[in-house]
Scaffold this active site. Structure first.
Site, PDB file in Angstrom:
ATOM      1  N   PRO A   8       0.854  -1.195   0.000  1.00  0.00           N
ATOM      2  CA  PRO A   8       0.000   0.000   0.000  1.00  0.00           C
ATOM      3  C   PRO A   8       0.885   1.238   0.000  1.00  0.00           C
ATOM      4  CG  PRO A   8       0.053  -1.007   2.189  1.00  0.00           C
ATOM      5  CD  PRO A   8       0.819  -1.913   1.274  1.00  0.00           C
ATOM      6  N   CYS A  91       2.760   2.911   9.860  1.00  0.00           N
ATOM      7  CA  CYS A  91       3.038   4.235   9.302  1.00  0.00           C
ATOM      8  C   CYS A  91       3.457   5.195  10.410  1.00  0.00           C
ATOM      9  CB  CYS A  91       1.800   4.764   8.582  1.00  0.00           C
ATOM     10  SG  CYS A  91       2.066   6.404   7.944  1.00  0.00           S
ATOM     11  N   ASN A 203       8.679  -7.375   4.064  1.00  0.00           N
ATOM     12  CA  ASN A 203       8.665  -6.148   3.258  1.00  0.00           C
ATOM     13  C   ASN A 203       9.848  -5.266   3.651  1.00  0.00           C
ATOM     14  OD1 ASN A 203       7.198  -3.017   3.744  1.00  0.00           O
ATOM     15  ND2 ASN A 203       7.474  -3.815   1.690  1.00  0.00           N
ATOM     16  N   GLY A 225       7.451  -2.500  -2.436  1.00  0.00           N
ATOM     17  CA  GLY A 225       6.828  -1.190  -2.513  1.00  0.00           C
ATOM     18  C   GLY A 225       7.462  -0.347  -3.604  1.00  0.00           C
TER      19      GLY A 225
END
Ligand SMILES: Cc1cc2nc3c(=O)[nH]c(=O)nc-3n(C[C@H](O)[C@H](O)[C@H](O)COP(=O)(O)O)c2cc1C
Length: 319
Positions: A8, A91, A203, A225
């Site tokens: 995302p 985040c 990730n 990403g």
């Protein structure tokens, strides 16, 4: 079984980017940008949540920390047919922290467990979490171990997407937070060893098929990403390599051409080509005419909004 996903990314993984990536890989799991629960509850739902059927499999990432609001948002979202819902606990931006969600939720494993339970009850589906390996300068493995242990045992979460860096909550921008804290893949591998029954997706900083293969020998799946954005053609082989397909691999030229009907619809409905072509700038990454492709997309196409100009460019890009 899901092996590869594109992360995302706010402002990047919008529906136009996702449609473009679907011309390259049909099976890679795609994620929305993070959408805050409050925005779904109070905002323009269709604008925020609608997507085209070609984008499947697509996961919705939610931001929030209020179990009631999250479950309300998830009930609304369920109607749109996402493959899964993911909760953002990774985040580090100030804006997100002031709303008390994102990475700071790693300090609140019990609250995250409540959020997951509430989301599961609302949707009847499995909910996943995306998070970091720790917060600030604390490199103690126990922090992330306990987080997963609680969110799994109390919340029933079985899948964790682990960005293999700490999040520094004070003093670093989100961009710096994706570059400065060192990558520690061994922590993610250790999590898979300690929680073999959980689905662990890794990730952070993954750039090549070789990187992907290395990680897949330690964990269940891999999320890319920035490389997926800057070098989208990397995904041209993904369906054959990781989803047992035997499809002819499309050329860049075929991919650029396959976008024409989509772009045509945009022009017809009075939209801006650039809203889609801005996501396609990396298609020729590393190729002879990459600079020309980039230049035309970032200047002439913006000025003219002309599909003919795009077609001319594509013709010129034949490999
Ligand atoms: C422009 C941008 C926006 C991002 N927005 C989000 C987001 O909305 N939600 C999220 O969980 N992570 C977000 N991230 C972080 C990525 O999902 C990913 O965890 C991070 O970039 C590390 O992976 P990479 O090294 O492969 O890029 C964003 C990253 C970028 C570059």
């Amino acid at each position: 079984m899901e092996k590869i996903a594109i992360a995302p990314m706010l402002d990047w993984t919008d529906k136009n980017y996702r449609y473009f990536m679907r011309q390259i890989s049909q099976h890679t799991t795609l994620y929305t940008e993070m959408i805050v629960a409050d925005a779904i509850i109070h905002g323009e739902r269709d604008k925020l949540l609608s997507f085209s059927s070609e984008e499947h499999p697509l996961v919705l990432q939610l931001g929030g920390s209020d179990p009631t609001k999250l479950s309300h948002a998830a009930k609304v979202a369920k109607e749109y047919g996402y493959k899964e819902i993911n909760l953002n606990c990774g985040c580090p931006s100030d804006k997100v922290q002031s709303g008390s969600f994102g990475a700071c939720l790693m300090q609140e494993a019990n609250l995250v467990a409540d959020c997951i339970k509430s989301l599961q009850d609302a949707t009847g589906e499995n909910i996943t979490v995306k998070h970091r390996i720790g917060l600030d300068r604390n490199e103690d493995y126990k922090q992330v171990y306990d987080f997963i242990d609680t969110v799994h045992n109390k919340g029933g979460c079985n899948k964790f997407i682990v960005h293999a860096r700490n999040a520094i909550l004070q003093g670093l921008s989100p961009k710096q937070n994706r570059e400065i804290p060192p990558l520690r893949y061994d922590i993610v591998y250790q999590l898979k060893t300690d929680f073999p029954h959980l689905d662990i997706m890794i990730n952070g900083g993954i750039k090549t098929i070789d990187d992907i293969n290395t990680h897949l020998s330690h964990v269940d799946s891999v999320m890319l990403g920035r490389e997926a954005y800057y070098n989208p053609y990397l995904f041209a082989h993904v369906d054959n390599l990781y989803y047992n397909k035997n499809n002819p691999v499309k050329t860049r030229h075929e991919i650029a051409s396959s976008m024409i009907p989509y772009l045509e619809n945009i022009v017809k409905s009075g939209g801006k080509l650039h809203h889609t072509t801005r996501h396609m700038i990396g298609l020729y990454h590393g190729c002879k005419r990459a600079k020309l492709w980039r230049q035309v997309l970032t200047t002439k196409i913006i000025q003219s909004n002309s599909l003919d100009e795009y077609k001319e460019l594509v013709d010129y890009m034949v490999e």
